[in-house]
Design a protein around this motif. Structure first.
Motif, PDB file in Angstrom:
ATOM      1  N   ARG A  10      36.366  37.355  36.626  1.00  0.00           N
ATOM      2  CA  ARG A  10      38.381  37.778  36.940  1.00  0.00           C
ATOM      3  C   ARG A  10      38.764  37.469  38.286  1.00  0.00           C
ATOM      4  O   ARG A  10      38.280  38.748  39.227  1.00  0.00           O
ATOM      5  CB  ARG A  10      38.095  39.246  36.076  1.00  0.00           C
ATOM      6  CG  ARG A  10      38.183  39.404  34.684  1.00  0.00           C
ATOM      7  CD  ARG A  10      37.961  40.701  33.940  1.00  0.00           C
ATOM      8  NE  ARG A  10      37.686  40.655  33.040  1.00  0.00           N
ATOM      9  CZ  ARG A  10      36.399  40.733  31.755  1.00  0.00           C
ATOM     10  NH1 ARG A  10      35.538  40.751  33.079  1.00  0.00           N
ATOM     11  NH2 ARG A  10      36.668  40.518  31.257  1.00  0.00           N
ATOM     12  N   LYS A  12      41.117  39.488  40.201  1.00  0.00           N
ATOM     13  CA  LYS A  12      42.266  40.738  40.139  1.00  0.00           C
ATOM     14  C   LYS A  12      43.661  40.165  41.536  1.00  0.00           C
ATOM     15  O   LYS A  12      44.091  41.002  40.933  1.00  0.00           O
ATOM     16  CB  LYS A  12      41.470  42.127  40.345  1.00  0.00           C
ATOM     17  CG  LYS A  12      40.285  42.421  40.081  1.00  0.00           C
ATOM     18  CD  LYS A  12      39.929  43.685  40.650  1.00  0.00           C
ATOM     19  CE  LYS A  12      38.988  44.061  39.367  1.00  0.00           C
ATOM     20  NZ  LYS A  12      38.278  44.596  40.057  1.00  0.00           N
ATOM     21  N   ASN A  15      45.469  38.137  39.354  1.00  0.00           N
ATOM     22  CA  ASN A  15      45.624  38.546  37.908  1.00  0.00           C
ATOM     23  C   ASN A  15      45.528  37.514  36.955  1.00  0.00           C
ATOM     24  O   ASN A  15      45.761  37.352  35.788  1.00  0.00           O
ATOM     25  CB  ASN A  15      47.283  39.094  37.369  1.00  0.00           C
ATOM     26  CG  ASN A  15      46.888  39.857  36.144  1.00  0.00           C
ATOM     27  OD1 ASN A  15      45.708  40.549  36.544  1.00  0.00           O
ATOM     28  ND2 ASN A  15      48.107  40.149  35.444  1.00  0.00           N
ATOM     29  N   ARG A  16      44.421  36.984  36.968  1.00  0.00           N
ATOM     30  CA  ARG A  16      43.382  35.652  36.359  1.00  0.00           C
ATOM     31  C   ARG A  16      42.309  35.733  35.862  1.00  0.00           C
ATOM     32  O   ARG A  16      41.261  36.224  36.330  1.00  0.00           O
ATOM     33  CB  ARG A  16      43.712  34.346  37.385  1.00  0.00           C
ATOM     34  CG  ARG A  16      45.214  34.657  37.685  1.00  0.00           C
ATOM     35  CD  ARG A  16      45.662  32.422  38.088  1.00  0.00           C
ATOM     36  NE  ARG A  16      45.115  31.524  36.257  1.00  0.00           N
ATOM     37  CZ  ARG A  16      45.882  30.318  36.805  1.00  0.00           C
ATOM     38  NH1 ARG A  16      46.108  29.704  37.560  1.00  0.00           N
ATOM     39  NH2 ARG A  16      45.699  29.610  35.403  1.00  0.00           N
ATOM     40  N   GLU A  17      41.706  34.825  34.694  1.00  0.00           N
ATOM     41  CA  GLU A  17      40.019  35.175  34.689  1.00  0.00           C
ATOM     42  C   GLU A  17      40.305  33.976  33.282  1.00  0.00           C
ATOM     43  O   GLU A  17      41.021  33.444  33.249  1.00  0.00           O
ATOM     44  CB  GLU A  17      40.671  36.609  32.629  1.00  0.00           C
ATOM     45  CG  GLU A  17      39.080  36.635  32.159  1.00  0.00           C
ATOM     46  CD  GLU A  17      39.531  37.430  30.907  1.00  0.00           C
ATOM     47  OE1 GLU A  17      39.206  39.004  31.040  1.00  0.00           O
ATOM     48  OE2 GLU A  17      39.402  37.192  30.062  1.00  0.00           O
TER      49      GLU A  17
END
Length: 111
Positions: A10, A12, A15-17
């Motif tokens: 992840r 942060k 905001n990507r996984e």
């Protein structure tokens, strides 16, 4: 055959996984480029990054090698736990070649 869970990264900041694991297509992709798992120990400066990058292939085909390398740097490199999990995920793909889970009862083999 025990299911090996994928690796989830992840980010942060963006905001990507990312989900890292292998399937037959991602392993074929690596093999077609001459990748051999045994070479990771012999050529760590190049093969560790490649191995990590190939794990993106199943879910994130648009991640380039240089992007995967940057992600690897940001997570602090390929530690023992991540390395072991990647190897298990890679091996799990080969187990599917002999799996009976997808056996079609309408197909028969006569020897």
């Amino acid at each position: 055959m025990e299911k090996v869970n994928p690796i989830i990264i992840r980010d942060k900041d963006n905001n990507r996984e990312y989900t890292l694991e292998f399937d037959r297509d991602s392993v074929r992709f690596a093999e077609n480029r001459g990748f051999k798992l045994e070479q990771v120990d012999d050529f760590p400066m190049t093969k560790v990054v490649e191995f990590f990058w190939y794990a993106f292939r199943m879910h994130h085909k648009n991640v380039a090698l240089n992007q995967a390398e940057e992600i690897l740097k940001q997570i602090g490199g390929l530690n023992e736990k991540i390395s072991e999990r990647l190897i298990k995920l890679w091996a799990q793909t080969y187990e599917t070649l002999g799996s009976e889970e997808t056996k079609n009862p309408n197909m028969t083999v006569e020897l």
